[in-house]
Design an enzyme around this catalytic site. Sequence first.
Site, mmCIF file in Angstrom:
data_model
loop_
_atom_site.group_PDB
_atom_site.id
_atom_site.type_symbol
_atom_site.label_atom_id
_atom_site.label_comp_id
_atom_site.label_asym_id
_atom_site.label_seq_id
_atom_site.Cartn_x
_atom_site.Cartn_y
_atom_site.Cartn_z
ATOM 1 N N LYS A 1 0.858 -1.194 0.000
ATOM 2 C CA LYS A 1 0.000 0.000 0.000
ATOM 3 C C LYS A 1 0.884 1.230 0.000
ATOM 4 O O LYS A 1 2.007 1.193 0.498
ATOM 5 C CB LYS A 1 -0.895 0.025 1.244
ATOM 6 C CG LYS A 1 -2.113 0.910 1.097
ATOM 7 C CD LYS A 1 -3.239 0.190 0.363
ATOM 8 C CE LYS A 1 -4.449 1.042 0.168
ATOM 9 N NZ LYS A 1 -5.592 0.241 -0.299
HETATM 10 P P1 NAD Z 1 -13.045 8.340 -2.517
HETATM 11 O O1 NAD Z 1 -12.026 9.349 -2.184
HETATM 12 O O2 NAD Z 1 -13.500 8.158 -3.931
HETATM 13 O O3 NAD Z 1 -14.385 8.553 -1.651
HETATM 14 C C1 NAD Z 1 -14.420 8.706 -0.263
HETATM 15 C C2 NAD Z 1 -15.708 9.467 0.063
HETATM 16 O O4 NAD Z 1 -15.870 9.522 1.489
HETATM 17 C C3 NAD Z 1 -15.700 10.919 -0.439
HETATM 18 O O5 NAD Z 1 -16.917 11.218 -1.090
HETATM 19 C C4 NAD Z 1 -15.522 11.749 0.839
HETATM 20 O O6 NAD Z 1 -16.121 13.018 0.762
HETATM 21 C C5 NAD Z 1 -16.216 10.855 1.857
HETATM 22 N N1 NAD Z 1 -15.768 11.106 3.232
HETATM 23 C C6 NAD Z 1 -14.541 11.475 3.663
HETATM 24 N N2 NAD Z 1 -14.537 11.613 4.999
HETATM 25 C C7 NAD Z 1 -15.786 11.330 5.414
HETATM 26 C C8 NAD Z 1 -16.413 11.290 6.683
HETATM 27 N N3 NAD Z 1 -15.747 11.589 7.787
HETATM 28 N N4 NAD Z 1 -17.714 10.935 6.744
HETATM 29 C C9 NAD Z 1 -18.400 10.644 5.616
HETATM 30 N N5 NAD Z 1 -17.861 10.657 4.390
HETATM 31 C C10 NAD Z 1 -16.572 10.988 4.284
HETATM 32 O O7 NAD Z 1 -12.474 6.952 -1.920
HETATM 33 P P2 NAD Z 1 -12.823 5.477 -2.348
HETATM 34 O O8 NAD Z 1 -11.862 5.052 -3.393
HETATM 35 O O9 NAD Z 1 -14.294 5.354 -2.582
HETATM 36 O O10 NAD Z 1 -12.419 4.698 -1.013
HETATM 37 C C11 NAD Z 1 -13.265 4.624 0.121
HETATM 38 C C12 NAD Z 1 -12.822 3.469 0.998
HETATM 39 O O11 NAD Z 1 -12.834 2.259 0.230
HETATM 40 C C13 NAD Z 1 -11.407 3.588 1.573
HETATM 41 O O12 NAD Z 1 -11.378 2.974 2.846
HETATM 42 C C14 NAD Z 1 -10.578 2.767 0.596
HETATM 43 O O13 NAD Z 1 -9.385 2.271 1.172
HETATM 44 C C15 NAD Z 1 -11.556 1.648 0.292
HETATM 45 N N6 NAD Z 1 -11.287 0.925 -0.965
HETATM 46 C C16 NAD Z 1 -11.263 1.582 -2.166
HETATM 47 C C17 NAD Z 1 -11.046 0.852 -3.329
HETATM 48 C C18 NAD Z 1 -11.095 1.486 -4.697
HETATM 49 O O14 NAD Z 1 -11.047 0.749 -5.700
HETATM 50 N N7 NAD Z 1 -11.218 2.788 -4.836
HETATM 51 C C19 NAD Z 1 -10.807 -0.530 -3.266
HETATM 52 C C20 NAD Z 1 -10.844 -1.171 -2.026
HETATM 53 C C21 NAD Z 1 -11.089 -0.419 -0.886
#
Ligand code: NAD
Length: 476
Positions: free
Chosen positions: A107
Amino acid sequence: MTQINEPSFRESVDLMFNRAVALMDLSPGLEEKIRVCNSTYTVRFGVRLRGHVHTFTGYRSVHSEHMEPVKGGIRYAPNVHQDEVEALAALMTYKCALVEVPFGGSKGGLRIDPRLYEERELEQITRRFAYELVKRDLIHPSQNVPAPDMGTGEREMAWIADQYARMNTTDINSRACVTGKPLNAGGIVGRVEATGRGVQFALREFFRHPEDVAKAGLSGGLDGKRVIVQGLGNVGFHAAKFLAQEDGVAITGIVEHDGALFDPDGLDVEAVHQWLVRHGGVSGYPDATHTADGAKVLEEACDILIPAAMEGVINMANAPRIRAPLIIEAANGPITAGADEILRDKGVLIVPDMYANAGGVTVSYFEWVKNLSRIRFGRMQRRQEESRHQLVVDELERLSQDKNLGWTLSPGFKEKYLRGADELELVRSGLDDTMRIAYQSMREVWHGRNDVPDLRTAAYMVSIDRVAASYRAKGL
Ligand code: NAD
């Protein structure tokens, strides 16, 4: 007060790991080898922006190299730190093993608030960070392959791929150095939606097992279930959209960084998302009730809670007040180890992160394979499949006519049956298969022994067993 004893993210992952290995028969030496993070590289680099040199701090952790390349996203967030990156790298190891994706765990993170920079500046910063990682083989098609995570997406992955290609001009596999790229830069159809799509497939598989559904105190299928989603970013948006459009669930709550929206009849996910993209938050959205203290909406009554934003949001402080009987961890580490115990004692069923959000890495694996083979999935067989299906349809129609059988094909059958699978269909099919099989492997351990308390422990046991087998095969 309770939060004082809250374990850190990495401690939470280790506590959950320890709970699982206590039920396994591993030598203490091998147990430790699997648990520890192999290495973390910290880099500080300068970029001249707006007339000044700005120093940035970035990390790339490699948790386990039992399989290579190692894989894991790069996160851009202002509070990124080593502990968090190591926890996320460890989760990647277990996740890849659980869904049988042949990678070790890694990561990366860059301590930055991307909203404070213009696109051109972000490109400069990303290229400089990539340069530092490429120089040390921490971005490399056969050694370490990043992907998007919080705060990064296709755009950043394209810059990283291009930076690697500039530094390795004769590497024919250069596109495979990173996944989550846009299509025109070697990406794969269906990668953007993949993690949210995987959450949907995970829930569908869960609801195929009435015995498991009953353990959550629920019954029936997904249709009509009330769902609250936290985070309407890449993962949360796609999961919510597909569940609402294709499975008949009502998204009653959406929690974002600036508060939450609530509508007991179900929110229009697309409309909220458009509002969020345009205004940078959900405040002011006209067609729902807005609550400034968004975290409170996590505690509202619903059937399924989907934390899809960030780690540690369900902790020892709010866990006692959570009312959802089923939580699916779309984010990484949204439930701390302390909260996990509180929720288990309350009978809440948790579908764990390492399974629930594995859709992203699964489709990244397909993208990596596509880059190495340099051919789009379905290109060779699609039309051949169509012509064989055409043969069957022609023969049925001939039989019906010649023998006066009066058969007619159902409306729409011909079009559907004749169409060969394109890349998107193949990607979704591969993802669906992966999510079903991985759930069944967790479930077998969960139900097969009476000392496995929950799906998370089962997931760790399946993964650790596979990682241990790889290490043993290497002679450890
Ligand atoms: P992203 O940046 O696209 O979206 C995150 C969202 O959460 C944003 O809309 C943001 O405004 C919101 N947010 C931030 N802080 C917040 C809070 N305190 N309360 C409510 N909402 C809040 O990120 P993502 O890629 O969707 O990732 C989200 C989670 O999923 C992370 O934990 C990431 O590690 C995990 N993840 C992502 C992927 C991927 O393919 N993108 C894969 C596996 C896991």
